[in-house]
Motif scaffolding. Structure first.
Motif, PDB file in Angstrom:
ATOM      1  N   PRO A 128      41.141  18.374 -18.188  1.00  0.00           N
ATOM      2  CA  PRO A 128      41.161  17.197 -19.074  1.00  0.00           C
ATOM      3  C   PRO A 128      39.768  16.686 -19.418  1.00  0.00           C
ATOM      4  CG  PRO A 128      42.891  17.015 -17.444  1.00  0.00           C
ATOM      5  CD  PRO A 128      42.054  18.207 -17.041  1.00  0.00           C
ATOM      6  N   THR A 129      38.896  16.562 -18.408  1.00  0.00           N
ATOM      7  CA  THR A 129      37.545  16.074 -18.682  1.00  0.00           C
ATOM      8  C   THR A 129      36.722  17.130 -19.414  1.00  0.00           C
ATOM      9  OG1 THR A 129      36.743  16.794 -16.501  1.00  0.00           O
ATOM     10  CG2 THR A 129      37.569  14.545 -16.685  1.00  0.00           C
ATOM     11  N   ILE A 130      36.955  18.414 -19.097  1.00  0.00           N
ATOM     12  CA  ILE A 130      36.233  19.483 -19.785  1.00  0.00           C
ATOM     13  C   ILE A 130      36.628  19.526 -21.263  1.00  0.00           C
ATOM     14  CG2 ILE A 130      36.027  21.999 -19.977  1.00  0.00           C
ATOM     15  CD1 ILE A 130      36.094  22.131 -16.929  1.00  0.00           C
ATOM     16  N   ARG A 131      37.916  19.346 -21.549  1.00  0.00           N
ATOM     17  CA  ARG A 131      38.370  19.343 -22.948  1.00  0.00           C
ATOM     18  C   ARG A 131      37.747  18.175 -23.715  1.00  0.00           C
ATOM     19  NH1 ARG A 131      43.714  20.516 -20.406  1.00  0.00           N
ATOM     20  NH2 ARG A 131      44.039  22.768 -20.678  1.00  0.00           N
ATOM     21  N   THR A 132      37.722  17.010 -23.086  1.00  0.00           N
ATOM     22  CA  THR A 132      37.112  15.845 -23.738  1.00  0.00           C
ATOM     23  C   THR A 132      35.642  16.117 -24.039  1.00  0.00           C
ATOM     24  OG1 THR A 132      38.623  14.318 -22.629  1.00  0.00           O
ATOM     25  CG2 THR A 132      36.556  13.398 -23.465  1.00  0.00           C
TER      26      THR A 132
END
Length: 398
Positions: A128-132
């Protein structure tokens, strides 16, 4: 160290070769600091790469092996602090998604992107944080690619205490190398994460040959703790922007650069206070010389003696003698020297003990062994073993 005029350290500020650009950013892999990096060529390139032989090679290695086969890599992306190893099918899908997103930002095919992932084994990537993070990077586009080699080297670090970079020149071309690795370091076919970028014009065959020759004599002569990583990757990308160079001169320069990075990693080994260099000469062949040297540099008893500045040459003899398959080694033909002072078979006199202790207190400790069997020689690199190595690794995930 410089082999000849064609392989020289560049006195100018460290910068990418012509046609390369880079990006670093914080993707939530660690609490603070940049942990995602991308280095890419603006134009098509040729490449060569080598990878760990670990049976638990991570998804990044598996995917990168496939992409590297065509020898046309143009970009490298690295995720620090998480190896994404032993994470099953989801781990493979996550690695593929990272590559897909990087390729989209760069506007190039996915199979021209190599991925490295380094850090804790067995934890899934925080997607999730990598996608953001990648959503924002895609919005900014190539305008965000302003990072230099030192920035990328820092973003790749895990337990490293300092970034590792090196630069050489061959004619009009520049060769820039970056690396990380200070623990779980006993290369086999490749090593840690090491990337080399050059604007030299080199054929795929010459590039592959130069890399394999360099790795055999440098990275594969490095050991911190005898443990082979699941994520080891070394790659070189050449875009030819500076024009063609002599293949032999390029090979020498690449080997010299890799030796520089090797020494930096050995000196920064987890908990290390000293660089340990072991040379075995007069061996029957190169493989024997390297094998015996590795047995010495990897011995915990030798490493702790070096840490304590104790010239205990008996431990060196032990490390040589445990190679029981090397039946051609005869104790009567062996010599051992610490920093140039012979300690076996001529036992040092009492008045030289102080000199030996001073030698063992140096930042770089040299142990030289001759076997009296032939003309082959090998030098390997490692470090001492301190209590800090235990502290670093005992608390690594907690």
């Amino acid at each position: 160290m410089t082999h000849d005029h064609a392989s020289t350290q560049d006195p100018s500020p460290l910068a990418w070769p012509t046609g390369f650009r880079a990006y670093t950013g914080h993707g939530g892999l660690r609490e603070h600091g940049d942990d995602i990096s991308i280095v890419a060529s603006d134009q098509p390139a040729v490449s060569a790469a080598m990878f760990t032989q670990s049976l638990f090679a991570g998804p990044a290695v598996v995917l990168s092996r496939a992409h590297a086969a065509a020898q046309n890599l143009r970009a490298v992306t690295t995720l620090a602090q998480n190896a994404n190893v032993a994470t099953g099918r989801q781990g493979a899908e996550n690695a593929a998604e990272v590559v897909r997103r990087v390729a989209g930002i760069l506007g190039m095919p996915e199979d021209e992107v190599l991925i490295g992932s380094t850090g804790v084994i067995g934890r899934p990537l925080p997607m999730p944080t990598i996608r953001t993070h990648f959503d924002e990077a895609a919005r900014r586009g190539l305008a965000a690619f302003t990072a230099g080699p030192l920035d990328v080297a820092r973003a790749m670090m895990t337990t490293d205490t300092r970034p590792k970079t090196a630069i050489r020149t061959v004619g009009p071309a520049r060769i820039v190398g970056i690396a990380k690795g200070v623990g779980m370091l006993e290369p086999n076919m490749a090593t840690m994460l090491a990337y080399v970028f050059t604007d030299a014009g080199v054929s795929p065959a010459d590039l592959d040959s130069a890399l394999r020759t360099a790795v055999d004599r440098t990275f594969n002569c490095l050991s911190v703790d005898t443990d082979t990583s699941t994520s080891d990757t070394v790659a070189v990308i050449a875009n030819g922007a500076a024009g063609p160079v002599d293949p032999a001169e390029f090979s020498d320069a690449l080997a010299d650069l890799c030796l520089d990075l090797t020494r930096q990693m050995a000196g920064d080994g987890e908990g290390a206070t000293k660089l340990l260099r072991v040379t075995v000469a007069q061996a029957g062949d190169y493989k024997q010389a390297k094998r015996i040297a590795k047995s010495v540099v990897n011995s915990p008893l030798v490493k702790t003696a070096v840490y304590g500045a104790d010239p205990n040459w008996g431990r060196v003899l032990m490390a040589v003698g445990k190679n029981t398959d090397d039946t051609d080694i005869a104790p009567s033909n062996v010599t051992v020297r610490f920093g140039g002072i012979e300690v076996y078979p001529e036992e040092p006199k009492a008045d030289t003990l102080g000199k030996l202790v001073d030698i063992m207190r140096r930042d770089e400790v040299d142990i030289a062994i001759t076997l009296g069997l032939g003309q082959a020689e090998a030098t390997v690199y490692g470090c001492d073993l301190s209590a800090d190595y235990i502290r670093v690794n005992a608390d690594y995930t907690t």
